[in-house]
Design an enzyme around this catalytic site. Sequence first.
Site, PDB file in Angstrom:
ATOM      1  CE  LYS A   1       0.646   2.014   3.223  1.00 22.11           C
ATOM      2  NZ  LYS A   1       1.941   2.653   3.659  1.00 22.11           N
TER       3      LYS A   1
ATOM      4  CE1 TYR B   1      -1.537   0.009   7.501  1.00 19.01           C
ATOM      5  CE2 TYR B   1      -0.367   2.043   7.028  1.00 19.01           C
ATOM      6  CZ  TYR B   1      -0.416   0.664   7.037  1.00 19.01           C
ATOM      7  OH  TYR B   1       0.640  -0.058   6.567  1.00 19.01           O
TER       8      TYR B   1
HETATM    9  P1  NAD Z   1      12.422   1.863   2.183  1.00 25.08           P
HETATM   10  O1  NAD Z   1      12.888   3.197   1.744  1.00 25.08           O
HETATM   11  O2  NAD Z   1      12.942   1.359   3.470  1.00 25.08           O
HETATM   12  O3  NAD Z   1      12.736   0.775   1.062  1.00 25.08           O
HETATM   13  C1  NAD Z   1      12.509   1.031  -0.299  1.00 25.08           C
HETATM   14  C2  NAD Z   1      13.397   0.139  -1.142  1.00 25.08           C
HETATM   15  O4  NAD Z   1      13.246   0.544  -2.501  1.00 25.08           O
HETATM   16  C3  NAD Z   1      14.875   0.289  -0.811  1.00 25.08           C
HETATM   17  O5  NAD Z   1      15.492  -0.972  -0.831  1.00 25.08           O
HETATM   18  C4  NAD Z   1      15.406   1.156  -1.948  1.00 25.08           C
HETATM   19  O6  NAD Z   1      16.768   0.901  -2.236  1.00 25.08           O
HETATM   20  C5  NAD Z   1      14.528   0.713  -3.101  1.00 25.08           C
HETATM   21  N1  NAD Z   1      14.458   1.693  -4.182  1.00 25.08           N
HETATM   22  C6  NAD Z   1      14.469   1.361  -5.478  1.00 25.08           C
HETATM   23  N2  NAD Z   1      14.421   2.463  -6.242  1.00 25.08           N
HETATM   24  C7  NAD Z   1      14.374   3.504  -5.417  1.00 25.08           C
HETATM   25  C8  NAD Z   1      14.320   4.898  -5.614  1.00 25.08           C
HETATM   26  N3  NAD Z   1      14.270   5.429  -6.843  1.00 25.08           N
HETATM   27  N4  NAD Z   1      14.291   5.692  -4.532  1.00 25.08           N
HETATM   28  C9  NAD Z   1      14.291   5.162  -3.299  1.00 25.08           C
HETATM   29  N5  NAD Z   1      14.345   3.837  -3.037  1.00 25.08           N
HETATM   30  C10 NAD Z   1      14.390   3.017  -4.103  1.00 25.08           C
HETATM   31  O7  NAD Z   1      10.841   1.922   2.191  1.00 25.08           O
HETATM   32  P2  NAD Z   1       9.850   0.935   2.944  1.00 25.08           P
HETATM   33  O8  NAD Z   1       9.473   1.539   4.246  1.00 25.08           O
HETATM   34  O9  NAD Z   1      10.380  -0.438   2.935  1.00 25.08           O
HETATM   35  O10 NAD Z   1       8.549   1.061   2.001  1.00 25.08           O
HETATM   36  C11 NAD Z   1       8.427   0.332   0.800  1.00 25.08           C
HETATM   37  C12 NAD Z   1       6.930   0.204   0.440  1.00 25.08           C
HETATM   38  O11 NAD Z   1       6.274  -0.489   1.462  1.00 25.08           O
HETATM   39  C13 NAD Z   1       6.180   1.509   0.275  1.00 25.08           C
HETATM   40  O12 NAD Z   1       5.214   1.380  -0.723  1.00 25.08           O
HETATM   41  C14 NAD Z   1       5.500   1.701   1.609  1.00 25.08           C
HETATM   42  O13 NAD Z   1       4.321   2.469   1.540  1.00 25.08           O
HETATM   43  C15 NAD Z   1       5.193   0.276   1.982  1.00 25.08           C
HETATM   44  N6  NAD Z   1       5.137   0.075   3.439  1.00 25.08           N
HETATM   45  C16 NAD Z   1       4.115  -0.650   3.934  1.00 25.08           C
HETATM   46  C17 NAD Z   1       4.050  -0.909   5.290  1.00 25.08           C
HETATM   47  C18 NAD Z   1       2.980  -1.801   5.834  1.00 25.08           C
HETATM   48  O14 NAD Z   1       2.851  -1.888   7.036  1.00 25.08           O
HETATM   49  N7  NAD Z   1       2.238  -2.490   5.003  1.00 25.08           N
HETATM   50  C19 NAD Z   1       5.011  -0.378   6.150  1.00 25.08           C
HETATM   51  C20 NAD Z   1       6.061   0.347   5.606  1.00 25.08           C
HETATM   52  C21 NAD Z   1       6.110   0.570   4.233  1.00 25.08           C
END
Ligand code: NAD
Length: 450
Positions: free
Chosen positions: A195, A280
Amino acid sequence: MKEGPELHSSAEFENISVNPITRKGFLFMTGKYVAAGAMGSAVMSGTTNSVYAQKKDTVNTGRLPAKPDEQIVLEKWKSEYDQASAPVPMPMPPDKRVGYAVVGLGHLSLEEIIPALNMCKKSRLVALVSGSPEKMKKVASQYAIQAESCYSYETFDQIKNNKEVEVIYIVLPNGMHKEFTVRGARAGKHILCEKPMANTQEECREMIDACNNAKVKLMVAYRIQYQPHNRKLRELVQSKEFGNVKFLEASNCQSSANPDHWRHKKKLAGGGALPDIGLYCLNTTRFVLGEEPTEVFAYQYSTPGNPLFTEVEEMVSWQMKFPSGVVASCSTHYNVHESRHYRVLCEKGWLNIDKAYAYKGQSLSRAKADGKLELHENIGIAEVNQFMTEMDHFSDCIIQNKRPYTPGEEGLQDQILMEAIYQSAREGKPVKISAGKVPANFRGPEPELG
Ligand code: NAD
């Protein structure tokens, strides 16, 4: 939670034996038992007593199932005054579980999703996709993933040749969800997408079409809809024990610090607090009430000069009106100490969840008036890993060829509403939601959460 089948205890065995002797005494006198197996099952020697033949599985161990897909039931020992233990887990053999490729190795993947895959009963990690070869090599060695099952964003399309991969789980910045969903669907793989589903409703529709055209399933990872406290609250609301719902207050807030992070870039995030965490409140309210809003009214604010909020918003506060007359008042903020809760106000009482949208630690309570008293009750429910439950639900949909409970249309509906919320904040007036943009009854059957 579903209770396991009734157990047959050794005490029950004593009751049905012919002589009123203890089980220990009986064993001593007959000498007919041989303790067998590491699991502690008991078998009889050749001269089988017919009473025991009926009950032979039940001594010490409860009941050992005849077929591999039946549950092992252990002997009961707790009284009914304590919470019943959960049924014995029924993991599928690893080679029968649905194989997942996780795309993007950031916080959510490394801290929650990949560890949860190790706890799943129907799902397993089989491939990785990352822009960082060094990080991927490390993760691959930690989780025993072969080098040939590790892909870069450029080599991602070759995943179509990997027969072990059935699901692609997209855990990238929001602005990249559409591209990897479309490419993943073209590779013939089912898609689980984090999401918010995407940044615009056009992107959401393209993702739904791509999956339909490729005849693969699409699910949006709304973990709260698979979380026991939130599901219990919804059940209590629907039972109308406290009468009709009249009002709902929901808030999801946290504190950001890094203006260079993708969450603060409009192109990658789509927006600020609203699509990331305010979503959420929006999604869970729709889930709990089981109806769709007809109108929204919103206010948005960002502190001038704060580099965190030059591209995306700091806070949004909004109201939603539902056909039943319920009004929900929701808020989200990116610049206050973490706070995640909601309260459902009914005619005769209220229901509340603290830490409602957190990864763990949910606390469900309710209160009602009783004459001069107000009765408060905490409802204790065993925690389960939300990511595990959500992924096993999707695997179940694949194994049983069912529609997911939170399909792409669920993500599209939230996107339509978020766009209306931003529009209302911009224009300073309520925005009506026209019906029929999303097909009715788009959900799959209620998940079987075991
Ligand atoms: P994060 O920044 O920790 O991880 C993102 C990943 O994408 C990294 O490994 C990064 O290297 C990669 N990436 C690839 N191309 C990129 C770019 N152009 N710029 C930045 N990063 C890039 O983020 P996250 O917290 O893991 O979130 C990832 C997804 O998961 C999002 O869509 C977020 O909304 C979702 N999320 C959901 C929940 C949940 O509880 N369901 C919780 C956190 C995040």
